[in-house]
Design a protein around this motif. Structure first.
Motif, PDB file in Angstrom:
ATOM      1  N   ASN A 166      49.092  32.074  38.017  1.00 34.01           N
ATOM      2  CA  ASN A 166      49.143  32.559  39.399  1.00 34.01           C
ATOM      3  C   ASN A 166      49.968  31.628  40.283  1.00 34.01           C
ATOM      4  O   ASN A 166      50.795  32.078  41.085  1.00 34.01           O
ATOM      5  CB  ASN A 166      47.726  32.685  39.973  1.00 34.01           C
ATOM      6  N   VAL A 167      49.724  30.329  40.155  1.00 34.16           N
ATOM      7  CA  VAL A 167      50.459  29.346  40.957  1.00 34.16           C
ATOM      8  C   VAL A 167      51.942  29.388  40.613  1.00 34.16           C
ATOM      9  O   VAL A 167      52.804  29.353  41.496  1.00 34.16           O
ATOM     10  CB  VAL A 167      49.888  27.931  40.739  1.00 34.16           C
TER      11      VAL A 167
ATOM     12  N   THR B 244      35.171  25.197  40.024  1.00 35.30           N
ATOM     13  CA  THR B 244      35.415  26.641  40.165  1.00 35.30           C
ATOM     14  C   THR B 244      34.157  27.484  39.987  1.00 35.30           C
ATOM     15  O   THR B 244      34.241  28.704  40.018  1.00 35.30           O
ATOM     16  CB  THR B 244      36.478  27.102  39.149  1.00 35.30           C
ATOM     17  N   THR B 245      33.008  26.840  39.821  1.00 35.87           N
ATOM     18  CA  THR B 245      31.757  27.587  39.653  1.00 35.87           C
ATOM     19  C   THR B 245      31.523  28.491  40.861  1.00 35.87           C
ATOM     20  O   THR B 245      31.480  28.025  42.001  1.00 35.87           O
ATOM     21  CB  THR B 245      30.560  26.634  39.503  1.00 35.87           C
TER      22      THR B 245
ATOM     23  N   GLU C 230      41.277  34.140  43.071  1.00 34.71           N
ATOM     24  CA  GLU C 230      42.058  34.064  44.315  1.00 34.71           C
ATOM     25  C   GLU C 230      41.684  32.824  45.119  1.00 34.71           C
ATOM     26  O   GLU C 230      42.561  32.161  45.696  1.00 34.71           O
ATOM     27  CB  GLU C 230      41.844  35.324  45.163  1.00 34.71           C
ATOM     28  N   ASP C 231      40.387  32.498  45.166  1.00 34.93           N
ATOM     29  CA  ASP C 231      39.925  31.326  45.920  1.00 34.93           C
ATOM     30  C   ASP C 231      40.515  30.032  45.358  1.00 34.93           C
ATOM     31  O   ASP C 231      40.978  29.163  46.108  1.00 34.93           O
ATOM     32  CB  ASP C 231      38.390  31.233  45.881  1.00 34.93           C
ATOM     33  N   VAL C 232      40.485  29.907  44.042  1.00 36.21           N
ATOM     34  CA  VAL C 232      40.977  28.688  43.402  1.00 36.21           C
ATOM     35  C   VAL C 232      42.491  28.578  43.540  1.00 36.21           C
ATOM     36  O   VAL C 232      43.026  27.504  43.840  1.00 36.21           O
ATOM     37  CB  VAL C 232      40.588  28.644  41.909  1.00 36.21           C
ATOM     38  N   THR C 233      43.183  29.700  43.338  1.00 34.53           N
ATOM     39  CA  THR C 233      44.642  29.710  43.492  1.00 34.53           C
ATOM     40  C   THR C 233      45.030  29.276  44.898  1.00 34.53           C
ATOM     41  O   THR C 233      45.925  28.446  45.087  1.00 34.53           O
ATOM     42  CB  THR C 233      45.215  31.115  43.215  1.00 34.53           C
ATOM     43  N   LYS C 234      44.334  29.800  45.905  1.00 35.11           N
ATOM     44  CA  LYS C 234      44.627  29.465  47.290  1.00 35.11           C
ATOM     45  C   LYS C 234      44.367  27.983  47.570  1.00 35.11           C
ATOM     46  O   LYS C 234      45.138  27.330  48.276  1.00 35.11           O
ATOM     47  CB  LYS C 234      43.789  30.327  48.241  1.00 35.11           C
ATOM     48  N   ALA C 235      43.280  27.458  47.008  1.00 35.83           N
ATOM     49  CA  ALA C 235      42.939  26.045  47.229  1.00 35.83           C
ATOM     50  C   ALA C 235      44.053  25.133  46.723  1.00 35.83           C
ATOM     51  O   ALA C 235      44.419  24.157  47.381  1.00 35.83           O
ATOM     52  CB  ALA C 235      41.627  25.719  46.546  1.00 35.83           C
TER      53      ALA C 235
END
Length: 216
Positions: free
Chosen positions: A23-24, A199-200, A205-210
């Motif tokens: 994704n990144v 990532t739990t 999408e949340d992790v990619t954005k972070a």
């Protein structure tokens, strides 16, 4: 991307590294370096050439004449795209065998560092930030609870038709964690300058954005 950057993404099995890395890479327009696929590429060449992997002399000679690269989501072995040829059970088995040889690991680390010198990349694995790309501009360490990682892997396996229990997958995750963190050569551990992301309970999408927020 107007400047070259290297992104190291480490973490245990099932943390979601490959999905996030893709994704990144797509968002930033850079190449994703799948280190696991590189071992599969070597395994594919070994099988295709009929090489006896225990013959160190022949193995070293083969490695000296091997080039692996990534471009636009493709893995390229000696100038040929091999995406659809390295996902068989036979390749998986040979990749596991050949990855134990220091000669193979040294060759692939050399190629990985070469890629990092020539272009912008994101690379995932177990020892990228601590060993392969020590001077990467960005380092992240992704983790998640054992139960969360086991559930993700179990869903993935059952969707492929495998008949396996969640408990067995969780036990396999525990064993892989132990092997990864206690092995003598480049064990899994978070580098001091890496940003840890648990990532739990988080979405892709949340992790990619972070990660993108930290980079941008």
């Amino acid at each position: 991307m107007n400047k070259k950057i290297r992104i190291a993404l480490d973490g245990p099995s099932g943390a979601g590294k490959s999905t996030i890395a893709k994704n990144v890479a797509n968002t930033l327009g850079i190449d994703y370096i799948d280190t696991g696929a590189m071992y599969r590429a070597v395994a594919y060449k070994i099988i295709q050439s009929g090489l006896d992997v225990e013959n160190k002399r022949d193995l070293v000679e083969m490695l000296e004449n091997t080039d692996i690269d990534f471009s636009k989501g493709n893995i390229i072995l000696d100038g040929i795209i091999i995406n659809d040829k390295i996902r068989t059970s036979e390749i998986t088995k040979m990749a596991s065998i050949c990855s134990a040889y220091s000669e193979v690991r040294e060759k692939l680390v050399s190629l990985q560092r070469k890629m990092g010198q020539s272009k912008s990349i994101i690379m995932d694995g177990r020892d990228i930030g601590n060993n392969v790309l020590k001077d990467a501009e960005y380092k992240f360490f992704m983790t998640a609870s054992t139960k969360e990682r086991a559930k993700r892997r179990w869903i993935e396996l059952t969707e492929k038709g495998e008949n396996i229990t969640l408990e067995d997958v969780e036990e396999d995750i525990r064993q892989r964690d132990y092997k990864d963190t206690t092995r003598e050569l480049n064990p899994l551990c978070k580098s001091d300058d890496a940003i840890e992301i648990d990532t739990t309970g988080l979405s892709i999408e949340d992790v990619t954005k972070a990660i993108l927020d930290k980079i941008k």
